[in-house]
Design an enzyme around this catalytic site. Structure first.
Site, PDB file in Angstrom:
ATOM      1  N   GLU A 200      46.103 -37.674  50.220  1.00  0.00           N
ATOM      2  CA  GLU A 200      45.578 -38.064  49.143  1.00  0.00           C
ATOM      3  C   GLU A 200      46.165 -39.131  48.294  1.00  0.00           C
ATOM      4  O   GLU A 200      45.371 -40.077  47.597  1.00  0.00           O
ATOM      5  CB  GLU A 200      45.522 -36.691  48.167  1.00  0.00           C
TER       6      GLU A 200
ATOM      7  N   HIS B 265      42.899 -23.288  43.308  1.00  0.00           N
ATOM      8  CA  HIS B 265      41.858 -24.048  43.304  1.00  0.00           C
ATOM      9  C   HIS B 265      40.776 -23.746  42.070  1.00  0.00           C
ATOM     10  O   HIS B 265      39.731 -23.965  42.116  1.00  0.00           O
ATOM     11  CB  HIS B 265      40.911 -23.383  44.673  1.00  0.00           C
TER      12      HIS B 265
END
Lengths: 323, 320
Positions: free
Chosen positions: A59, A128
């Site tokens: 990322e 999440h």
């Protein structure tokens, strides 16, 4: 015609890729997999690996590459699988993308778009299910969009790509399958301004993203009782559209803010403070807030539901305020 | 081969050295504040690599970047004015010593988050390749950056995606005060690059001729193969990490030994021995450098403060 939020995101991306050859999409599983949420299914075959780049799980690296590519004249769209994973790229987003223009005395422009999924409600557990969009709105130098409707999901990307500064788009995972009636062409309406989704005089209900539909649902219940609730969809969390908020508050005198983020130090706190600073003498009651409960999101369904504002809670809260 | 002659190479190293010495003086006079990281001892690396850079080439550097900015075309005047915090500075006084920028010179900073500039440089190189622009892209970083994830992620993607980027590691043996041997399990940095299938080489960073030769080989490879290349420059900073560093982590003898390899002294000696320069010419160069730096100090002194009313400028392109 009827369109889902997913189809709308897909159309937005497709239009962007077709309009400008310098636009490319980079992120995890955007290509061969077809997108984590099947938004970019078939894109790799259509646009090729140079424009639909499957990135390794890096990322910070691919967000940094996006920043550099933007500085170098391309128009990258960086897709981060979820808001939770964006924390791995936080250094690039905050220590570079947001501040390069300022640090360079206005010389460097980073016209970068970063898209990511946000929000809870799918029993995905604490890692999440975050809602960090309000937290990102703390940072000067970036703009924050939170499309809550199919139409916004369809059109906001083209505006974000035309912006000379970094724009983060938060797409709510629970909205992907929702559908709406839309016109043939995307609506021409800047996503950087708030919109009154339903007008009314009994109370101003301020919200965004995944909470909008719940707020509209609650407002509908009051309609049956002859009470008109005004629902403001912020759409853009930075810069905040003070004008639309204050106008409504000055008219309605009562306010509820519904924010999926945690309450402490939140976007709802910011909006509440601004109302206090600017509309204090227009208020007939304290500004109220409904936010995510201050726990990491639990897995168990009943606990998750209790942790995130639901329509019945919103109704109850409104009743308390307007009784 | 080098775009510059030997005398100019020497001159450029002297310009960096003198500017840095003057910065240290100005820091003690409190004209320059904040953090100040000096490049003294490492001049051959920037002067060598930058001698091969053209105006259209992209350069990304770290917070020890005064010399790189100077040789990429940013004037000493603009650099000193920046460190004074004046609006005439190359970042309009918003950046300071660690954040020198010049978009016209394609100098992209001045990045003070270790390794943060590395993926951005890869992005610049990717853009140049896609847009079919004739540009080299070079990224400088210290060996300390090689412990950061951003370095490893970028090395991997650069090779995977055939990004034509020159990675320039300035290995001065210390990440602030932590020696390489105390921070890396694998001290052979070329092997680290090879682990990602990136072609790599190690260079004596105190020898400007070797720096130029090996950088040229790397640039030719990148142009031909359209892939990245990694260079390790073995070098040493003669000064402390920053002006706050008491240097508890290395001994004087080690510093003295490295100072004997001073890139400017050795190159001067080499040129004199080969009759490629005279003592008189060296004196002339010294005067030339002094004039440039003294004029820069005056320029910085005479610079102006940005009005506080403009404080919130440069956050977005258009004021919100």
């Amino acid at each position: 015609m009827k369109m889902t939020y997913r189809e709308a995101l897909r159309e937005g991306l497709k239009n962007a890729l077709e309009e400008n050859p310098n636009v490319f999409l980079v992120g995890e599983d955007v290509g061969a997999y077809g997108g984590t949420y099947a938004v970019t299914k078939g894109f790799l075959e259509t646009y090729g690996p140079e424009r639909i780049m499957d990135a390794p799980l890096s990322e910070v690296g691919f967000t940094g590459i996006g920043i550099g590519a933007a500085m170098g004249g391309l128009r990258p769209i960086v897709e981060i699988m979820t808001v939770n994973f964006s924390l791995l790229a936080l250094d690039q987003i905050i220590n570079s993308a947001a501040i390069l223009r300022h640090m360079s005395g206005g010389q460097i422009s980073v016209p970068l778009v970063i898209r990511m999924t946000t929000g809870g409600g799918r029993q995905l557990g604490a890692q999440h299910s975050h809602s960090f969009e309000g937290w990102y709105a703390h940072i000067p130098g970036i703009k924050i969009l939170a499309p809550a409707t199919v139409e916004d999901a369809r059109s906001c990307l083209s505006y974000a790509l035309k912006d000379p500064d970094p724009v983060l788009i938060f797409e709510h995972a629970l909205l992907l399958n929702t559908s709406e009636e839309v016109g043939e062409l995307p609506e021409i309406r800047s996503p950087f301004k708030a919109v009154v989704r339903k007008s009314g005089t009994a109370l101003t209900l301020i919200t965004y993203g995944g909470m909008l539909n719940r707020c509209l649902e609650a407002a509908k219940e009051f309609e049956k009782l002859g009470k008109e609730i005004e629902v403001i969809d912020l759409r853009c969390l930075r810069p905040l559209d003070n004008e639309t908020i204050f106008q409504s508050v000055k008219k309605n005198h009562r306010v509820l803010i519904v924010d999926e983020g945690w309450k402490s130090g939140s976007l709802s706190a910011e909006i509440s403070a601004r109302i206090m600073e600017n509309c204090f003498f227009d208020l007939d009651a304290p500004v109220e807030r409904l936010c995510r409960r201050e726990v990491p999101i639990p897995y168990a369904r009943h606990l998750e539901l209790a942790a995130i504002p639901q329509a019945d809670e919103i109704i109850k809260k409104i009743q308390e305020i307007i009784k | 081969m080098a775009l510059l002659d030997h005398v100019t190479l020497l001159l450029n190293m002297m310009r960096i050295r003198r500017m840095e010495e003057v910065c240290a003086e100005l820091y003690t006079q409190e004209k320059i504040r904040g953090f100040l990281h000096l490049y003294i001892g490492e001049e051959a690396v920037a002067a060598g690599v930058l001698s091969l850079m053209r105006p259209q080439d992209n350069v990304m550097a770290t917070y020890r970047e005064h010399g790189h900015a100077l040789l990429k075309g940013v004037s000493a005047k603009q650099i000193l004015a920046e460190m004074f915090g004046k609006v005439e500075g190359c970042s309009h006084g918003r950046g300071g010593s660690m954040h020198l920028f010049s978009s016209v010179n394609r100098f992209f900073g001045g990045n003070a988050i270790v390794a943060s500039g590395i993926p951005q440089a890869a992005g610049l190189a990717l853009a140049a390749k896609r847009l079919k622009e004739d540009r080299h892209t070079v990224c400088f970083f210290g060996e300390g950056a090689m412990a950061e994830g951003a370095f490893h992620e970028t090395m991997n993607m650069a090779e995977l995606w055939k990004i034509p980027l020159l990675f320039c590691c300035e290995n001065n043996l210390y990440a602030m005060g932590t020696a390489l041997k105390r921070s890396q399990s694998q001290m052979d940095l070329v092997k680290k690059a090879n682990a990602y299938n990136v072609t790599a080489n190690s260079v004596d960073g105190m020898n400007i001729i070797e720096v130029i030769e090996k950088t040229q080989i790397a640039l030719d490879f990148i142009k031909r193969e359209q892939r990245p290349y990694f260079l390790e420059f073995k070098t040493y900073r003669f000064r402390p990490h920053s002006m706050f560093d008491p240097e508890l982590y290395r001994n004087k003898e080690e510093v003295m030994n490295w100072k004997e390899k001073c890139p400017i002294l050795t190159f001067k000696g080499h040129l004199l021995q080969k009759n490629m320069i005279s003592e008189l010419q060296i004196q002339e160069l010294t005067l030339k450098v002094e004039k440039e730096i003294q004029e820069a100090i005056i320029f910085a002194e005479q610079g102006t403060w940005e009005p506080i009313e403009d404080l919130e400028k440069h956050v977005y392109e258009n004021d919100l």
